[in-house]
Design a protein around this motif. Structure first.
Motif, short mmCIF file in Angstrom:
data_model
loop_
_atom_site.label_atom_id
_atom_site.label_comp_id
_atom_site.label_asym_id
_atom_site.label_seq_id
_atom_site.Cartn_x
_atom_site.Cartn_y
_atom_site.Cartn_z
N GLY A 59 -33.99 -124.61 -15.46
CA GLY A 59 -34.46 -125.38 -14.31
C GLY A 59 -35.03 -126.70 -14.79
N ASN A 60 -36.26 -127.02 -14.39
CA ASN A 60 -36.93 -128.25 -14.83
C ASN A 60 -37.79 -128.01 -16.06
N SER A 61 -37.73 -126.83 -16.64
CA SER A 61 -38.57 -126.47 -17.78
C SER A 61 -37.72 -126.23 -19.02
N VAL A 62 -38.39 -125.96 -20.12
CA VAL A 62 -37.73 -125.56 -21.36
C VAL A 62 -38.22 -124.16 -21.68
N GLY A 63 -37.32 -123.28 -22.04
CA GLY A 63 -37.70 -121.91 -22.32
C GLY A 63 -36.99 -121.36 -23.54
N ALA A 64 -37.50 -120.23 -24.01
CA ALA A 64 -36.90 -119.53 -25.14
C ALA A 64 -36.43 -118.17 -24.67
N VAL A 65 -35.28 -117.75 -25.14
CA VAL A 65 -34.75 -116.43 -24.81
C VAL A 65 -35.14 -115.49 -25.94
N LEU A 66 -35.81 -114.40 -25.56
CA LEU A 66 -36.22 -113.41 -26.57
C LEU A 66 -35.13 -112.36 -26.74
N PRO A 67 -34.73 -112.09 -27.97
CA PRO A 67 -33.72 -111.06 -28.21
C PRO A 67 -34.20 -109.68 -27.76
N LYS A 68 -33.26 -108.80 -27.46
CA LYS A 68 -33.57 -107.47 -26.98
C LYS A 68 -34.50 -106.72 -27.92
N GLU A 69 -34.28 -106.82 -29.24
CA GLU A 69 -35.12 -106.09 -30.19
C GLU A 69 -36.57 -106.57 -30.15
N VAL A 70 -36.80 -107.85 -29.84
CA VAL A 70 -38.16 -108.37 -29.71
C VAL A 70 -38.81 -107.80 -28.45
N LEU A 71 -38.07 -107.75 -27.36
CA LEU A 71 -38.58 -107.19 -26.11
C LEU A 71 -38.96 -105.72 -26.28
N VAL A 72 -38.15 -104.98 -27.01
CA VAL A 72 -38.43 -103.56 -27.26
C VAL A 72 -39.70 -103.41 -28.08
N ARG A 73 -39.85 -104.21 -29.12
CA ARG A 73 -41.05 -104.12 -29.98
C ARG A 73 -42.31 -104.53 -29.23
N LEU A 74 -42.21 -105.51 -28.32
CA LEU A 74 -43.35 -105.92 -27.52
C LEU A 74 -43.61 -104.98 -26.34
N LYS A 75 -42.64 -104.10 -26.07
CA LYS A 75 -42.70 -103.17 -24.94
C LYS A 75 -42.83 -103.92 -23.62
N VAL A 76 -41.98 -104.94 -23.44
CA VAL A 76 -41.96 -105.72 -22.21
C VAL A 76 -40.53 -105.80 -21.69
N GLU A 77 -40.44 -106.21 -20.43
CA GLU A 77 -39.12 -106.39 -19.83
C GLU A 77 -39.20 -107.59 -18.89
N GLN A 78 -38.08 -107.93 -18.31
CA GLN A 78 -38.00 -109.10 -17.42
C GLN A 78 -39.06 -109.00 -16.32
N GLY A 79 -39.78 -110.10 -16.11
CA GLY A 79 -40.81 -110.13 -15.08
C GLY A 79 -42.22 -109.89 -15.61
N ASP A 80 -42.35 -109.32 -16.82
CA ASP A 80 -43.67 -109.09 -17.41
C ASP A 80 -44.28 -110.42 -17.85
N THR A 81 -45.59 -110.43 -18.03
CA THR A 81 -46.31 -111.62 -18.48
C THR A 81 -46.65 -111.48 -19.95
N LEU A 82 -46.43 -112.56 -20.70
CA LEU A 82 -46.81 -112.62 -22.11
C LEU A 82 -47.87 -113.70 -22.27
N TYR A 83 -48.76 -113.52 -23.25
CA TYR A 83 -49.83 -114.47 -23.51
C TYR A 83 -49.65 -115.07 -24.89
N LEU A 84 -49.67 -116.39 -24.95
CA LEU A 84 -49.53 -117.12 -26.20
C LEU A 84 -50.91 -117.71 -26.53
N THR A 85 -51.50 -117.25 -27.62
CA THR A 85 -52.82 -117.75 -28.01
C THR A 85 -52.73 -118.43 -29.36
N GLU A 86 -53.53 -119.48 -29.50
CA GLU A 86 -53.56 -120.21 -30.77
C GLU A 86 -54.57 -119.54 -31.70
N THR A 87 -54.16 -119.31 -32.92
CA THR A 87 -55.02 -118.70 -33.93
C THR A 87 -55.08 -119.64 -35.14
#
Length: 74
Positions: free
Chosen positions: A10-38
């Motif tokens: 759309g009007n944004s830039v995004g990254a596509v997460l591979p299936k194996e990453v989604l499985v390890r994070l235990k998330v699926e389409q529509g879930d919310t992820l949090y990106l924090t700076e460390t």
């Protein structure tokens, strides 16, 4: 290491997460992820850091007041 390619969504830039990453994070389409700076970079997690800190405090209180909570539950 997983390499992510950025693409226009759309009007944004995004990254596509591979299936194996989604499985390890235990998330699926529509879930919310949090990106924090460390200090070491960035951390991507499905858990809200502020809520997790609140839950940790609640666990400490529940452990300390276990007997009181048992009596209240009766």
């Amino acid at each position: 290491m997983v390499v992510l390619k950025l693409g226009k969504i759309g009007n944004s830039v995004g990254a596509v997460l591979p299936k194996e990453v989604l499985v390890r994070l235990k998330v699926e389409q529509g879930d919310t992820l949090y990106l924090t700076e460390t200090p070491d970079g960035y951390h991507l997690t499905p858990y809200e850091p502020e809520f997790e800190a609140q839950m940790e405090e609640a666990r400490k209180i529940m452990k300390k007041r276990r007997n009181v909570l048992r009596e209240l539950a009766k």
